[in-house]
Structure formats: C-alpha cells, structure tokens
Design an enzyme around this catalytic site. Structure first.
Site, PDB file in Angstrom:
ATOM      1  N   SER A 129       0.737  -0.984  -0.173  1.00 16.74           N
ATOM      2  CA  SER A 129      -0.101   0.068  -0.010  1.00 16.74           C
ATOM      3  C   SER A 129       0.658   1.213  -0.180  1.00 16.74           C
ATOM      4  O   SER A 129       0.294   2.098  -0.468  1.00 16.74           O
ATOM      5  CB  SER A 129      -0.910   0.222   1.457  1.00 16.74           C
ATOM      6  N   LYS A 166       0.429   5.103   6.571  1.00 16.10           N
ATOM      7  CA  LYS A 166       0.464   5.886   5.237  1.00 16.10           C
ATOM      8  C   LYS A 166       0.757   7.121   5.701  1.00 16.10           C
ATOM      9  O   LYS A 166       0.838   7.468   6.180  1.00 16.10           O
ATOM     10  CB  LYS A 166      -1.436   6.225   5.391  1.00 16.10           C
TER      11      LYS A 166
END
Length: 212
Positions: A129, A166
């Site tokens: 990701s 993230k």
C-alpha cells in the site's frame, strides 16, 4: 564479494575460528558458517558487534566500503555513539505497549541520526500500500509522537486494529490515510479521530530498503 566472505576474511585475519566468533555473538557456529557461505545473512545487531570486534566501520561489512584507519569521517559503531532500537514485525492490536515480547531484533542506529529527547522504534512494512515509498519487507524508523502534520507519513492505529503506515491529511476532527501505491486497489480513507478510535503512534523519519 558478499558480506559473508568479508566476515570470513576479517575473522581469519584475527585468527578466530567460527566457534570463537559464535561465542562472541552468542549464536551457534552453524550460523557463522551459513553467513560465510552466503546461505544466510546476519541481522544488524550482530553486524554491529562484529563491527566493534573487527574494528571496522559497519559500511565495510555491509557493502565493502574501504577501511581507512584514523579517518575522522568514518563513524564506527560502539556503545557510545549508537542506540539499539527495537524492530517490530507488527504492533499488537489494542493499546500498544511496545514491550520486548514483540521485538524481533535490535537495530544499532547512530545517535547523530536521532533526537536526544525522542523515542524510536523500527517497523517492518507489510504489503504494497506504500510501495512508491518503501517496499514490502522494508524497515522504517519511526519517531514516537502523537502529532502529525499534513503530508507526514505516519504509523496509525484505527479501531484498535493492527497499525497501518500511510501518508496523512489532518483536519480538526478527522484524519485521512492516503496510500502511496502503484496498485489502484488501495484507496484513501477518512476516519473520525474520536469515533473511530484513531491513535497516532509515530512519524516515519527514515526507510531502509531491502534487496532480495
């Protein structure tokens, strides 16, 4: 020449047997044999000890950088100028306590790369990701903090689940977690900080790329 061959040369130069080195490192002689043959690689905490034992910079062991004695630009790893920082394969769900039971290794890190008044941990990245920034299996150095600025890459726990890494966008009551991935499967998600029990664990300050 691979890392194991350099270990073998340095060991023999110091007239040490594999058993001698194994005792210093507190590993089995078979581990030293596996390193020297190239079947396996030592972890960074063992490399740090060998750097001190052989009196060579860590960079020489890792990538063969030439050894220049008494060169002030070369930083040798020893107990005075490094901090051993725990490496986590994952952060436990719930209320993270960062106890030793979850640490898989220790990474020696130069004090010059760290802030004196801050605590740190390493986290092993899982998944793709964030593969534009770092690949699956890479190690990231995380500065413990509960505050992130827009654009920071952080380690965040949502709803008590396993921590995620993230890029973040902060608002008054919300946080948006933004993947940096070549895979369109991963999409940004916005959470209400209180309702979704969002806990910021730290800010990523460095990544160590892992090569196969």
């Amino acid at each position: 020449m691979h890392i194991g061959e350099r270990i073998k040369i340095l060991r023999k130069e110091r007239k040490m047997t594999q058993e001698d080195l194994a005792k210093v490192l507190k590993v089995a002689p078979t581990a030293v044999s596996a390193w020297e043959s190239g079947r396996n690689k030592p972890l960074m905490d063992k490399l740090s000890i060998m750097s001190t034992c052989f009196d060579v910079p860590l960079s020489h062991l890792v990538d063969g950088t030439s050894v220049v004695k008494n060169d002030p630009s070369m930083e040798f790893l020893n107990e005075k100028n490094v901090r051993l920082i725990g490496v986590y394969g994952n952060i436990p769900a719930g209320e993270p306590n960062f106890t030793n039971e979850y640490i898989e290794a220790y990474m020696p890190t130069l004090n010059s790369m760290l802030k004196n008044n801050k605590d740190y941990f390493y986290l092993r990245v899982k998944g793709n990701s964030m593969n534009k920034e770092f690949s699956d299996g890479a190690l990231i150095l995380v500065e413990k903090t509960s505050y992130l600025k827009n654009g920071n890459i952080g380690v965040v726990l949502v709803n008590g689940y396993e921590a995620t890494v993230k890029q973040v966008k902060m608002a008054e009551d919300t946080i948006t977690l933004i993947p940096c991935s070549t895979d369109p499967f991963y999409e940004e998600k916005t959470y209400h900080i209180k309702n979704d029990r969002v806990k910021i664990l730290g800010k990523v300050v460095q990544a160590i790329k892992i090569y196969d």
